[in-house]
Design a protein around this motif. Structure first.
Motif, PDB file in Angstrom:
ATOM      1  N   ASP A  11      10.036  23.907  21.181  1.00 44.41           N
ATOM      2  CA  ASP A  11      10.626  22.577  20.963  1.00 44.41           C
ATOM      3  C   ASP A  11       9.615  21.664  20.247  1.00 44.41           C
ATOM      4  N   ALA A  12      10.161  20.761  19.419  1.00 44.85           N
ATOM      5  CA  ALA A  12       9.306  19.839  18.652  1.00 44.85           C
ATOM      6  C   ALA A  12       8.419  18.982  19.555  1.00 44.85           C
ATOM      7  N   ALA A  13       8.809  18.811  20.803  1.00 42.65           N
ATOM      8  CA  ALA A  13       8.004  18.011  21.740  1.00 42.65           C
ATOM      9  C   ALA A  13       6.611  18.606  21.944  1.00 42.65           C
ATOM     10  N   PHE A  14       6.436  19.899  21.573  1.00 42.22           N
ATOM     11  CA  PHE A  14       5.134  20.549  21.749  1.00 42.22           C
ATOM     12  C   PHE A  14       4.376  20.723  20.429  1.00 42.22           C
ATOM     13  N   ASP A  15       4.882  20.132  19.362  1.00 45.13           N
ATOM     14  CA  ASP A  15       4.266  20.342  18.046  1.00 45.13           C
ATOM     15  C   ASP A  15       2.784  19.949  18.007  1.00 45.13           C
ATOM     16  N   GLU A  16       2.449  18.904  18.715  1.00 47.33           N
ATOM     17  CA  GLU A  16       1.073  18.399  18.618  1.00 47.33           C
ATOM     18  C   GLU A  16       0.026  19.267  19.305  1.00 47.33           C
ATOM     19  N   ASP A  17       0.408  19.884  20.409  1.00 49.47           N
ATOM     20  CA  ASP A  17      -0.615  20.594  21.201  1.00 49.47           C
ATOM     21  C   ASP A  17      -0.127  21.938  21.743  1.00 49.47           C
ATOM     22  N   ARG A  18       0.876  22.523  21.083  1.00 47.34           N
ATOM     23  CA  ARG A  18       1.500  23.752  21.588  1.00 47.34           C
ATOM     24  C   ARG A  18       0.470  24.828  21.930  1.00 47.34           C
ATOM     25  N   GLU A  19      -0.379  25.129  20.944  1.00 48.56           N
ATOM     26  CA  GLU A  19      -1.314  26.227  21.116  1.00 48.56           C
ATOM     27  C   GLU A  19      -2.271  25.991  22.290  1.00 48.56           C
ATOM     28  N   LEU A 207      13.347  17.708  32.113  1.00 50.50           N
ATOM     29  CA  LEU A 207      13.433  17.767  33.571  1.00 50.50           C
ATOM     30  C   LEU A 207      12.106  17.922  34.317  1.00 50.50           C
ATOM     31  N   ALA A 208      11.125  17.108  33.961  1.00 53.28           N
ATOM     32  CA  ALA A 208       9.859  17.119  34.693  1.00 53.28           C
ATOM     33  C   ALA A 208      10.085  16.665  36.138  1.00 53.28           C
ATOM     34  N   PRO A 209       9.405  17.331  37.090  1.00 52.57           N
ATOM     35  CA  PRO A 209       9.563  16.944  38.497  1.00 52.57           C
ATOM     36  C   PRO A 209       8.855  15.614  38.800  1.00 52.57           C
ATOM     37  N   GLU A 210       9.216  15.008  39.916  1.00 53.64           N
ATOM     38  CA  GLU A 210       8.480  13.841  40.409  1.00 53.64           C
ATOM     39  C   GLU A 210       7.043  14.265  40.695  1.00 53.64           C
ATOM     40  N   PRO A 211       6.031  13.457  40.482  1.00 53.18           N
ATOM     41  CA  PRO A 211       6.088  12.065  40.034  1.00 53.18           C
ATOM     42  C   PRO A 211       6.057  11.921  38.503  1.00 53.18           C
ATOM     43  N   HIS A 212       6.437  12.947  37.795  1.00 53.75           N
ATOM     44  CA  HIS A 212       6.365  12.917  36.324  1.00 53.75           C
ATOM     45  C   HIS A 212       7.738  12.755  35.686  1.00 53.75           C
ATOM     46  N   ARG A 213       8.742  12.462  36.485  1.00 55.22           N
ATOM     47  CA  ARG A 213      10.115  12.355  35.986  1.00 55.22           C
ATOM     48  C   ARG A 213      10.178  11.484  34.733  1.00 55.22           C
ATOM     49  N   GLY A 214      10.852  12.014  33.687  1.00 56.71           N
ATOM     50  CA  GLY A 214      10.984  11.252  32.445  1.00 56.71           C
ATOM     51  C   GLY A 214       9.910  11.594  31.417  1.00 56.71           C
ATOM     52  N   GLU A 215       8.801  12.192  31.874  1.00 51.56           N
ATOM     53  CA  GLU A 215       7.747  12.596  30.933  1.00 51.56           C
ATOM     54  C   GLU A 215       8.090  13.961  30.336  1.00 51.56           C
ATOM     55  N   ARG A 216       7.275  14.401  29.382  1.00 52.55           N
ATOM     56  CA  ARG A 216       7.441  15.744  28.853  1.00 52.55           C
ATOM     57  C   ARG A 216       7.067  16.746  29.951  1.00 52.55           C
ATOM     58  N   ASN A 217       7.904  17.707  30.182  1.00 50.02           N
ATOM     59  CA  ASN A 217       7.650  18.701  31.224  1.00 50.02           C
ATOM     60  C   ASN A 217       6.857  19.871  30.647  1.00 50.02           C
ATOM     61  N   SER A 218       6.137  20.578  31.507  1.00 44.88           N
ATOM     62  CA  SER A 218       5.515  21.853  31.128  1.00 44.88           C
ATOM     63  C   SER A 218       5.343  22.693  32.384  1.00 44.88           C
ATOM     64  N   SER A 219       5.003  23.958  32.187  1.00 47.85           N
ATOM     65  CA  SER A 219       4.833  24.868  33.327  1.00 47.85           C
ATOM     66  C   SER A 219       3.762  24.368  34.302  1.00 47.85           C
TER      67      SER A 219
END
Ligand code: NI
Length: 261
Positions: A11-19, A207-219
């Protein structure tokens, strides 16, 4: 170790720091993820990700909202699904009636075609289903989904519906939504369904979990979901991680003991 069964790192949301982000996962307790395609472009970008990272697997399929009246697109799904041995599933596929202008007939046609492709290739499916529980279940029955296997991802229906999918041999994908205040129904589902049928997923960048709700999610945030499952079931977070890790291998038939041969 944690297995993220559903991510969209192309997803484009990871373009900046994907690697940098993907490379940081193993040292942060995330040993594996499945990159899930959804539209035509992501069939190719998913294939690139699994070629580049040894610990990444892929799923190939067209999301119901991205289906098109095009046989060429379906041919491309088949070709990409066969392009790499680390394509472990057909997905995400299914039905999404959330938006008013939905072509339900087209979605159903694609759902059936991709279910049959999964059967033909001997791969499990990743099912996306929103506001379409009855039709999803009907098509699964009709296609004998119990012989195909897979996961109902980002599960959003009732505990009773979850039991019906589990009775068909399916896993239930649980992500950040479980930590939301209004997730009462999902908490009931997690309580009701045995841990041996649950898998962890991010659906990142969403779908980031709390307390990060609304932010970009990651594993990296999946520990919060494992923790929430542990609290509901009254067990240790480590046990949740270990059992769902094993479940994910069973789901995607990764590793010698789960190979169908
Ligand atoms: Ni997804």
């Amino acid at each position: 170790m944690i297995f993220d069964t559903h991510a969209h790192y192309d997803d484009a949301a990871f373009d900046e720091d994907r690697e940098r982000l993907i490379e940081s996962l193993p040292r942060n307790g995330i040993s594996t993820f499945v990159n899930v395609s959804s539209d035509e472009d992501s069939l190719s970008t998913t294939a690139e990700i699994i070629k580049k990272y040894g610990f990444a697997y892929g799923a190939i399929g067209i999301h119901p909202s991205d289906t098109k009246d095009s046989i060429e697109l379906f041919d491309k799904v088949r070709e990409k699904a066969l392009s790499h041995e680390k394509v472990v599933a057909i997905g995400e596929i299914g039905l999404d009636y959330h938006y008013r202008d939905t072509d339900q007939a087209l979605q159903k046609k694609w759902f059936r075609m991709q279910m049959n492709l999964a059967r033909e290739l001997g791969k499990p499916v990743i099912i996306h289903s929103r506001d379409a529980a009855a039709d999803t279940y009907e098509i699964m029955k009709e296609c004998h989904a119990e012989d195909i296997g897979g996961v109902v991802h980002c599960f959003s229906y009732s505990p009773e519906m979850a039991e019906k999918f589990v009775a068909m041999g399916f896993f239930i994908g649980i992500g950040g939504v479980l930590t939301f205040k209004n997730a009462k129904k999902l908490r009931e589902t997690v309580q009701r369904i045995g841990l041996e049928r649950l898998v962890l997923e991010t659906d990142c960048p969403y779908l980031a979990p709390e307390p990060h709700r609304g932010e970009r999610n990651s594993s990296l945030y999946l520990k919060a979901v494992a923790c929430a499952i542990g609290e509901i079931k009254g067990i240790d977070e480590a046990e949740v991680e270990a059992v769902t890790f094993e479940n994910a291998h069973k789901l995607y038939r990764i590793g010698d003991k789960y190979d169908r041969g």
